[in-house]
Design an enzyme around this catalytic site. Structure first.
Site, short mmCIF file in Angstrom:
data_model
loop_
_atom_site.label_atom_id
_atom_site.label_comp_id
_atom_site.label_asym_id
_atom_site.label_seq_id
_atom_site.Cartn_x
_atom_site.Cartn_y
_atom_site.Cartn_z
CG ASN A 10 -5.42 4.15 1.22
OD1 ASN A 10 -4.89 4.56 -0.02
ND2 ASN A 10 -4.96 2.97 1.86
CD1 TRP A 11 -9.32 8.62 -1.39
CD2 TRP A 11 -8.82 9.87 -3.08
NE1 TRP A 11 -10.07 10.13 -1.10
CE2 TRP A 11 -9.63 10.95 -2.16
CE3 TRP A 11 -8.65 10.27 -4.19
CZ2 TRP A 11 -9.99 12.27 -2.63
CZ3 TRP A 11 -8.68 11.87 -4.51
CH2 TRP A 11 -9.52 12.55 -3.61
CE LYS A 12 -7.56 0.52 0.90
NZ LYS A 12 -8.18 -0.57 1.42
CG HIS A 96 -2.42 -0.26 3.07
ND1 HIS A 96 -2.66 -1.22 2.71
CD2 HIS A 96 -3.28 0.69 3.69
CE1 HIS A 96 -4.15 -1.23 3.00
NE2 HIS A 96 -4.33 -0.16 3.36
CD GLU A 98 -5.31 -2.67 0.41
OE1 GLU A 98 -4.81 -1.52 -0.26
OE2 GLU A 98 -6.27 -2.90 0.68
CD GLU A 168 -5.31 0.67 7.44
OE1 GLU A 168 -6.20 1.34 7.31
OE2 GLU A 168 -4.71 0.07 6.60
N GLY A 174 -11.57 -3.79 3.89
CA GLY A 174 -12.62 -3.90 2.79
C GLY A 174 -13.62 -5.27 3.01
CB SER A 214 -14.80 -2.10 7.62
OG SER A 214 -14.53 -3.15 6.75
P1 13P Z 1 -11.55 -0.07 4.06
O1 13P Z 1 -12.11 1.14 4.85
O2 13P Z 1 -12.23 -0.10 2.65
O3 13P Z 1 -12.05 -1.51 4.78
O4 13P Z 1 -9.99 0.10 4.05
C1 13P Z 1 -9.18 0.40 5.08
C2 13P Z 1 -7.83 0.64 4.86
O5 13P Z 1 -7.11 -0.21 4.14
C3 13P Z 1 -7.37 1.98 4.78
O6 13P Z 1 -5.86 2.04 4.60
#
Ligand code: 13P
Length: 251
Positions: A10-12, A96, A98, A168, A174, A214
């Site tokens: 997931n490149w966000k 997600h 976020e 998640e 993160g 992570s």
């Molecule tokens: P990280 O791997 O940066 O913790 O992010 C996880 C994530 O939100 C994947 O969708």
């Protein structure tokens, strides 16, 4: 039971077009000839089409990071399922943390997005997971069960075969704090039990459940060794070609 592992990035909200094409090409090269695992990347909307072109001829699947729930209309800022298909997406991340916690998306909205994705033939990855406060209050299972039941409302058993679930835990995203193998396995087994109750056991056995939070080259092997972990959804480490290559090639 054989569930083909899915390694998803997931490149966000990262990468310009040129950067995205370079990383996608590296992921395609790293995935060449793989048949015992699937690889997916979810770039921002603006680079979807370019990324799709960059991975053409490779087994890498392309996903969007969200989806609108109507075919078209006066919905400023939303992107519809047919638009995503047109740009080359085959899958879409929905719910997600976020989206839930930074942008206030409700379970009802998430359910509408998920049903629209299915209706138009985009394969959804439904994300669920508790916050640190919820875990500390002992309500992890209640929260996860509610997110599943509400997110999957009115999704038929036949449609469920196209759905992937991602666990998640918000406190692991993160932060560098991965859930322990045991914590992750416990949550995944719980999710599969909830799916058995909502649908039935053989269907629940077929659903892929990814872990996210992570994930790094250092912890992917032991996470993937857990019975109910069928793949990973990787944020930060998916932006580094070398790290993501190592994750794709988990042992
Ligand atoms: P990280 O791997 O940066 O913790 O992010 C996880 C994530 O939100 C994947 O969708």
């Amino acid at each position: 039971m054989t569930r083909t592992p899915l390694i998803a990035g997931n490149w966000k909200m990262y990468l310009t077009k040129a950067e995205a094409v370079a990383l996608a090409s590296a992921v395609a090269a790293a995935s060449k000839g793989l048949s015992d695992r699937e690889v997916m990347i979810a770039p921002p909307f603006t680079t979807l089409a370019a990324v799709k072109e960059a991975v053409a001829g490779s087994p890498v699947k392309v996903a969007a990071q969200n989806v609108g729930w109507e075919k078209e209309g006066a919905f400023t800022g939303e992107i519809s399922p047919p638009m995503l298909l047109d740009a080359g997406a085959e899958m879409v991340i929905i719910g997600h943390s976020e989206r839930r916690h930074v942008f206030g998306e409700s379970s009802a909205m998430i359910n509408r997005r998920l049903r629209a994705a299915l209706q138009f033939g985009l394969l959804p990855i439904l994300c669920v997971g508790e916050t640190l406060a919820e875990r500390e209050a002992g309500s992890t299972f209640t929260v996860v069960e509610e997110q599943l039941a509400q997110g999957l409302a009115d999704v038929t058993a036949a449609q469920m075969d196209s759905v992937v679930v991602a666990y998640e835990p918000v406190w692991a995203i993160g932060t560098g704090k991965t859930a322990s193998n045991a914590q992750a396995q416990e949550a995944h087994a719980f999710i599969r039990a909830v799916l058995s109750r909502l649908y039935e056991k053989t269907l629940a056995e077929r659903v892929k459940i990814l872990y996210g939070g992570s994930v790094k080259p250092e912890n992917v092997d032991s996470l993937m060794a857990q019975a109910d972990i069928d793949g990973v959804l990787v944020g930060g480490a998916s932006l580094n070609a070398g790290a993501f290559e190592r994750i794709i090639h988990f042992q």
